[in-house]
Design a protein around this motif. Structure first.
Motif, PDB file in Angstrom:
ATOM      1  N   VAL A  90      19.407  63.648  54.759  1.00  0.00           N
ATOM      2  CA  VAL A  90      18.575  62.667  55.447  1.00  0.00           C
ATOM      3  C   VAL A  90      18.232  63.152  56.859  1.00  0.00           C
ATOM      4  CG1 VAL A  90      18.509  60.304  56.354  1.00  0.00           C
ATOM      5  CG2 VAL A  90      19.463  60.751  54.082  1.00  0.00           C
ATOM      6  N   LYS A  91      19.163  63.825  57.502  1.00  0.00           N
ATOM      7  CA  LYS A  91      18.895  64.388  58.838  1.00  0.00           C
ATOM      8  C   LYS A  91      17.756  65.397  58.768  1.00  0.00           C
ATOM      9  CE  LYS A  91      21.083  66.982  62.593  1.00  0.00           C
ATOM     10  NZ  LYS A  91      22.303  67.711  63.037  1.00  0.00           N
ATOM     11  N   GLU A  92      17.767  66.241  57.745  1.00  0.00           N
ATOM     12  CA  GLU A  92      16.692  67.220  57.563  1.00  0.00           C
ATOM     13  C   GLU A  92      15.352  66.518  57.356  1.00  0.00           C
ATOM     14  OE1 GLU A  92      14.748  70.998  56.750  1.00  0.00           O
ATOM     15  OE2 GLU A  92      16.605  70.422  57.786  1.00  0.00           O
ATOM     16  N   ALA A  93      15.361  65.461  56.555  1.00  0.00           N
ATOM     17  CA  ALA A  93      14.123  64.719  56.296  1.00  0.00           C
ATOM     18  C   ALA A  93      13.539  64.147  57.572  1.00  0.00           C
ATOM     19  CB  ALA A  93      14.400  63.602  55.290  1.00  0.00           C
ATOM     20  N   ASN A  94      14.399  63.660  58.459  1.00  0.00           N
ATOM     21  CA  ASN A  94      13.927  63.050  59.700  1.00  0.00           C
ATOM     22  C   ASN A  94      13.484  64.100  60.715  1.00  0.00           C
ATOM     23  OD1 ASN A  94      14.377  60.398  58.839  1.00  0.00           O
ATOM     24  ND2 ASN A  94      16.534  60.492  59.411  1.00  0.00           N
ATOM     25  N   GLU A  95      14.295  65.140  60.872  1.00  0.00           N
ATOM     26  CA  GLU A  95      13.970  66.146  61.879  1.00  0.00           C
ATOM     27  C   GLU A  95      12.717  66.934  61.523  1.00  0.00           C
ATOM     28  OE1 GLU A  95      17.469  68.519  62.303  1.00  0.00           O
ATOM     29  OE2 GLU A  95      18.484  67.054  63.606  1.00  0.00           O
ATOM     30  N   GLN A  96      12.508  67.190  60.239  1.00  0.00           N
ATOM     31  CA  GLN A  96      11.356  67.969  59.799  1.00  0.00           C
ATOM     32  C   GLN A  96      10.216  67.083  59.290  1.00  0.00           C
ATOM     33  OE1 GLN A  96      11.359  71.235  60.365  1.00  0.00           O
ATOM     34  NE2 GLN A  96      13.438  70.983  61.202  1.00  0.00           N
ATOM     35  N   ASP A  97      10.434  65.749  59.330  1.00  0.00           N
ATOM     36  CA  ASP A  97       9.437  64.789  58.854  1.00  0.00           C
ATOM     37  C   ASP A  97       8.963  65.147  57.444  1.00  0.00           C
ATOM     38  OD1 ASP A  97       7.859  62.547  58.953  1.00  0.00           O
ATOM     39  OD2 ASP A  97       6.179  63.542  59.951  1.00  0.00           O
ATOM     40  N   ARG A  98       9.940  65.282  56.541  1.00  0.00           N
ATOM     41  CA  ARG A  98       9.649  65.698  55.173  1.00  0.00           C
ATOM     42  C   ARG A  98      10.050  64.624  54.175  1.00  0.00           C
ATOM     43  NH1 ARG A  98      13.139  70.346  53.895  1.00  0.00           N
ATOM     44  NH2 ARG A  98      12.120  70.118  51.885  1.00  0.00           N
ATOM     45  N   PHE A  99       9.321  64.565  53.074  1.00  0.00           N
ATOM     46  CA  PHE A  99       9.741  63.768  51.934  1.00  0.00           C
ATOM     47  C   PHE A  99      10.758  64.594  51.149  1.00  0.00           C
ATOM     48  CE2 PHE A  99       5.466  62.148  52.880  1.00  0.00           C
ATOM     49  CZ  PHE A  99       5.743  60.788  52.975  1.00  0.00           C
ATOM     50  N   MET A 100      11.895  63.980  50.782  1.00  0.00           N
ATOM     51  CA  MET A 100      13.001  64.756  50.241  1.00  0.00           C
ATOM     52  C   MET A 100      13.356  64.435  48.796  1.00  0.00           C
ATOM     53  SD  MET A 100      14.006  66.889  52.570  1.00  0.00           S
ATOM     54  CE  MET A 100      15.669  67.353  52.128  1.00  0.00           C
ATOM     55  N   ARG A 226      -0.419  49.315  45.431  1.00  0.00           N
ATOM     56  CA  ARG A 226      -1.211  48.452  46.295  1.00  0.00           C
ATOM     57  C   ARG A 226      -2.678  48.457  45.861  1.00  0.00           C
ATOM     58  NH1 ARG A 226       1.400  49.700  52.311  1.00  0.00           N
ATOM     59  NH2 ARG A 226       3.445  48.752  51.831  1.00  0.00           N
ATOM     60  N   PRO A 227      -3.285  47.296  45.806  1.00  0.00           N
ATOM     61  CA  PRO A 227      -4.689  47.220  45.360  1.00  0.00           C
ATOM     62  C   PRO A 227      -5.626  48.105  46.168  1.00  0.00           C
ATOM     63  CG  PRO A 227      -3.718  45.029  45.428  1.00  0.00           C
ATOM     64  CD  PRO A 227      -2.709  45.952  46.053  1.00  0.00           C
ATOM     65  N   ASP A 228      -5.409  48.191  47.498  1.00  0.00           N
ATOM     66  CA  ASP A 228      -6.290  49.012  48.344  1.00  0.00           C
ATOM     67  C   ASP A 228      -5.803  50.445  48.483  1.00  0.00           C
ATOM     68  OD1 ASP A 228      -4.097  48.754  49.970  1.00  0.00           O
ATOM     69  OD2 ASP A 228      -5.134  47.717  51.605  1.00  0.00           O
ATOM     70  N   GLN A 229      -4.649  50.759  47.871  1.00  0.00           N
ATOM     71  CA  GLN A 229      -4.053  52.099  47.884  1.00  0.00           C
ATOM     72  C   GLN A 229      -3.711  52.600  49.283  1.00  0.00           C
ATOM     73  OE1 GLN A 229      -7.043  54.063  44.888  1.00  0.00           O
ATOM     74  NE2 GLN A 229      -5.006  54.812  44.378  1.00  0.00           N
ATOM     75  N   GLN A 230      -3.609  51.696  50.239  1.00  0.00           N
ATOM     76  CA  GLN A 230      -3.333  52.086  51.622  1.00  0.00           C
ATOM     77  C   GLN A 230      -1.846  51.891  51.954  1.00  0.00           C
ATOM     78  OE1 GLN A 230      -5.875  53.486  53.600  1.00  0.00           O
ATOM     79  NE2 GLN A 230      -6.800  53.409  51.555  1.00  0.00           N
ATOM     80  N   TYR A 231      -1.306  52.788  52.763  1.00  0.00           N
ATOM     81  CA  TYR A 231       0.083  52.706  53.218  1.00  0.00           C
ATOM     82  C   TYR A 231       0.210  53.590  54.451  1.00  0.00           C
ATOM     83  CZ  TYR A 231       0.110  57.146  50.745  1.00  0.00           C
ATOM     84  OH  TYR A 231      -0.215  58.406  50.320  1.00  0.00           O
ATOM     85  N   THR A 232       1.241  53.335  55.236  1.00  0.00           N
ATOM     86  CA  THR A 232       1.482  54.177  56.405  1.00  0.00           C
ATOM     87  C   THR A 232       2.507  55.259  56.066  1.00  0.00           C
ATOM     88  OG1 THR A 232       3.332  52.863  57.266  1.00  0.00           O
ATOM     89  CG2 THR A 232       1.096  52.168  57.881  1.00  0.00           C
ATOM     90  N   HIS A 233       2.510  56.293  56.886  1.00  0.00           N
ATOM     91  CA  HIS A 233       3.471  57.382  56.697  1.00  0.00           C
ATOM     92  C   HIS A 233       4.903  56.858  56.837  1.00  0.00           C
ATOM     93  CE1 HIS A 233       4.977  61.482  56.704  1.00  0.00           C
ATOM     94  NE2 HIS A 233       5.627  61.247  57.837  1.00  0.00           N
ATOM     95  N   GLU A 234       5.121  55.939  57.797  1.00  0.00           N
ATOM     96  CA  GLU A 234       6.451  55.385  58.022  1.00  0.00           C
ATOM     97  C   GLU A 234       6.925  54.594  56.804  1.00  0.00           C
ATOM     98  OE1 GLU A 234       3.927  55.234  60.166  1.00  0.00           O
ATOM     99  OE2 GLU A 234       4.732  56.719  61.586  1.00  0.00           O
ATOM    100  N   GLU A 235       6.012  53.855  56.176  1.00  0.00           N
ATOM    101  CA  GLU A 235       6.381  53.101  54.974  1.00  0.00           C
ATOM    102  C   GLU A 235       6.791  54.045  53.846  1.00  0.00           C
ATOM    103  OE1 GLU A 235       3.716  49.031  55.121  1.00  0.00           O
ATOM    104  OE2 GLU A 235       2.736  50.902  54.520  1.00  0.00           O
ATOM    105  N   ALA A 236       6.015  55.084  53.641  1.00  0.00           N
ATOM    106  CA  ALA A 236       6.321  56.033  52.567  1.00  0.00           C
ATOM    107  C   ALA A 236       7.627  56.759  52.840  1.00  0.00           C
ATOM    108  CB  ALA A 236       5.176  57.027  52.402  1.00  0.00           C
ATOM    109  N   LYS A 237       7.891  57.090  54.098  1.00  0.00           N
ATOM    110  CA  LYS A 237       9.129  57.788  54.447  1.00  0.00           C
ATOM    111  C   LYS A 237      10.340  56.893  54.175  1.00  0.00           C
ATOM    112  CE  LYS A 237      10.292  61.058  56.087  1.00  0.00           C
ATOM    113  NZ  LYS A 237      10.379  61.400  57.522  1.00  0.00           N
ATOM    114  N   LEU A 238      10.239  55.599  54.473  1.00  0.00           N
ATOM    115  CA  LEU A 238      11.357  54.683  54.230  1.00  0.00           C
ATOM    116  C   LEU A 238      11.603  54.514  52.733  1.00  0.00           C
ATOM    117  CD1 LEU A 238      13.512  52.871  55.438  1.00  0.00           C
ATOM    118  CD2 LEU A 238      11.837  51.006  55.513  1.00  0.00           C
ATOM    119  N   LEU A 239      10.532  54.440  51.967  1.00  0.00           N
ATOM    120  CA  LEU A 239      10.696  54.344  50.517  1.00  0.00           C
ATOM    121  C   LEU A 239      11.314  55.629  49.966  1.00  0.00           C
ATOM    122  CD1 LEU A 239      10.301  52.693  47.963  1.00  0.00           C
ATOM    123  CD2 LEU A 239       7.992  53.634  47.769  1.00  0.00           C
ATOM    124  N   ASP A 240      10.905  56.774  50.507  1.00  0.00           N
ATOM    125  CA  ASP A 240      11.488  58.044  50.091  1.00  0.00           C
ATOM    126  C   ASP A 240      12.989  58.063  50.375  1.00  0.00           C
ATOM    127  OD1 ASP A 240      11.035  61.042  49.345  1.00  0.00           O
ATOM    128  OD2 ASP A 240      12.112  61.132  51.258  1.00  0.00           O
TER     129      ASP A 240
END
Length: 458
Positions: A90-100, A226-240
């Motif tokens: 999880v540290k790697e995911a945050n420091e490198q801003d990566r989906f893991m 989502r009907p509009d297919q829109q999401y933020t990067h922060e939302e996707a990172k938390l779900l990841d």
């Protein structure tokens, strides 16, 4: 013995009452007898630890040490994926801003960290298999919708057998191919099953978004949900993050053990993974995060001052005494079979969900979960008189994460399933390759003897 005379083809209440009474008259197994005969109920040792049933290279769940006298010494919990601490991932995911999640899937299944070239190729394969087979959404999902998404995705996984020309092949090559396909397809099955449910049962709009190329699994889920297919990067990172912490939890958890039991029989991949999904559906296993949210809503609607710890503690004690809440006597999201002082998954979700909770206006809910985490062990001590250490488990915060992301409650447990799929597949591969023996524990017969009485004399 009485007689049973059903007068109609369907069971009436009296018919079922009669059958239940007959069952209870002829069946009883009490806890005392089990303990006297040394039965490890729930495959648990007397101290609550799990019975050693096998060996694994995949995952280690650490919640205690052993003292020299054999007693348990609580320690901070750790979850180890293939020798690597989850917190380091999880540290790697945050420091490198990566989906893991995809990297973790590779790690669990194959045992090492992928090179960039291998990871890119793995991502491409997953990406190319997210779209379901031609006609599958219409035939297998729309034509047979279900009000429960877990049942629907289990049936969908079983249906994939019909689309595989080598479904019965249990070779490692075939199992890897089937596993990667399921890791890619299960999120799409889940969302399409939910949309079909909304359309048929709730009379909502029907839309099936096609997968967009180049997305992580977390982004793919939000995009087609989502009907509009829109999401933020922060939302996707938390779900990841949520998917990473759920990806595996050792070979002894209920759904993974079910997967290993079926795999030990030599059955096909689709049957084994569907069995794990069905097992995870149970409220004692994967369904607990929804129970947490229901209880959280009850507590927030009941307490007058959500910052008054004395008032919250008093309510938690009432819940334990079955004087409040749903009558179960349980504080959902508290306690674990292995973790004692802390569940690392809960701590990671707690830490990384706070910012989004405050941003989206869920600070009241987040703060109350923190209070429950703090006060529940005190409530247990007051009501149960138990000195056993209990802590928050992953379910305490995962439900709130899903709610903050706008994910419907019907998808809370299915989200757990798609995240756990790589772990299930890894354990199936290990069981097929190395265990090579059908799992067959013993059950002792404790029923009474009886004579066979001819039908005309009964």
């Amino acid at each position: 013995m009485g007689d049973f005379f059903p007068e109609v083809t369907q069971f009436a209440p009296d018919d079922l009452n009669y059958l239940c009474e007959t069952f209870h008259r002829n069946n009883t197994i009490d806890v005392e007898t089990s303990e006297r005969l040394g039965v490890k109920r729930g495959l648990r040792n007397p101290d609550g630890t799990g019975v050693l049933a096998g060996l694994t290279n995949i995952c280690d769940v650490i919640g205690y040490d052993r003292n020299p006298d054999g007693t348990i010494r609580p320690i901070d919990g750790k979850l180890i994926y293939r020798g690597i601490d989850l917190e380091r991932i999880v540290k790697e995911a945050n420091e490198q801003d990566r989906f893991m999640f995809e990297e973790v899937a590779w790690l669990l299944m194959f045992g090492d960290l992928p090179t960039k070239k291998n990871l890119d190729h793995f991502l491409t394969i997953i990406d190319s298999h997210r779209e379901l087979p031609a006609g599958f959404p219409q035939t297998m999902i729309m034509n047979a919708p279900s009000p429960n998404i877990m049942n629907k995705i289990a049936r969908s996984v079983l249906s994939m057998y019909s689309y595989d020309d080598n479904a019965e092949d249990t070779s490692l090559e075939s199992t890897i191919r089937q596993s990667i396909n399921l890791i890619a397809e299960l999120p799409t099955m889940m969302i399409y099953s939910y949309i079909a449910k909304i359309h048929v049962y709730d009379h909502g709009s029907l839309y099936f978004h096609y997968p967009i190329k180049g997305l992580s699994t977390a982004e793919h889920v939000l995009s087609i949900y989502r009907p509009d297919q829109q999401y933020t990067h922060e939302e996707a990172k938390l779900l990841d993050l949520c998917m990473v912490v759920h990806a595996d939890h050792g070979g002894g958890n209920c759904s993974t053990f079910a997967d290993r039991v079926l795999s030990s029989a030599g059955t096909d991949t689709y049957s084994a993974i569907a069995s794990a999904i069905c097992c995870l559906k149970g409220p004692k296993h994967g369904g607990a995060n929804l129970k947490v949210m229901n209880q959280l809503d009850f507590i927030l609607n009941t307490v007058k001052n959500p910052e008054d710890e004395d008032e919250i503690l008093a309510l938690l004690e009432k819940i334990l005494r079955k004087e409040a809440g749903d009558g179960s006597g349980l504080i959902y999201g508290i306690g674990h079979a292995v973790y004692t002082i802390s569940d690392p998954r809960a701590q990671l979700l707690k830490k990384h969900s706070r910012a989004l909770a405050y941003e989206k206006g869920f600070d009241r809910e987040w703060n109350m979960l923190v209070s429950i985490e703090k006060l529940a062990p005190i409530a247990f001590s007051h009501v149960k008189g138990d000195t056993k250490q209990v802590c928050a488990n992953v379910d305490l915060f995962s439900g709130l994460v899903y709610r903050m992301l706008g994910i419907a409650e019907e998808l809370f447990t299915p989200m757990f399933a798609i995240a756990r799929c790589p772990g299930w597949c890894a354990h199936r591969m290990e069981e097929l390759e190395f265990a090579n023996r059908i799992i067959r524990p013993a059950y002792k017969y404790v029923g009474s003897d009886q004579d066979y009485i001819p039908l005309e004399e009964r």
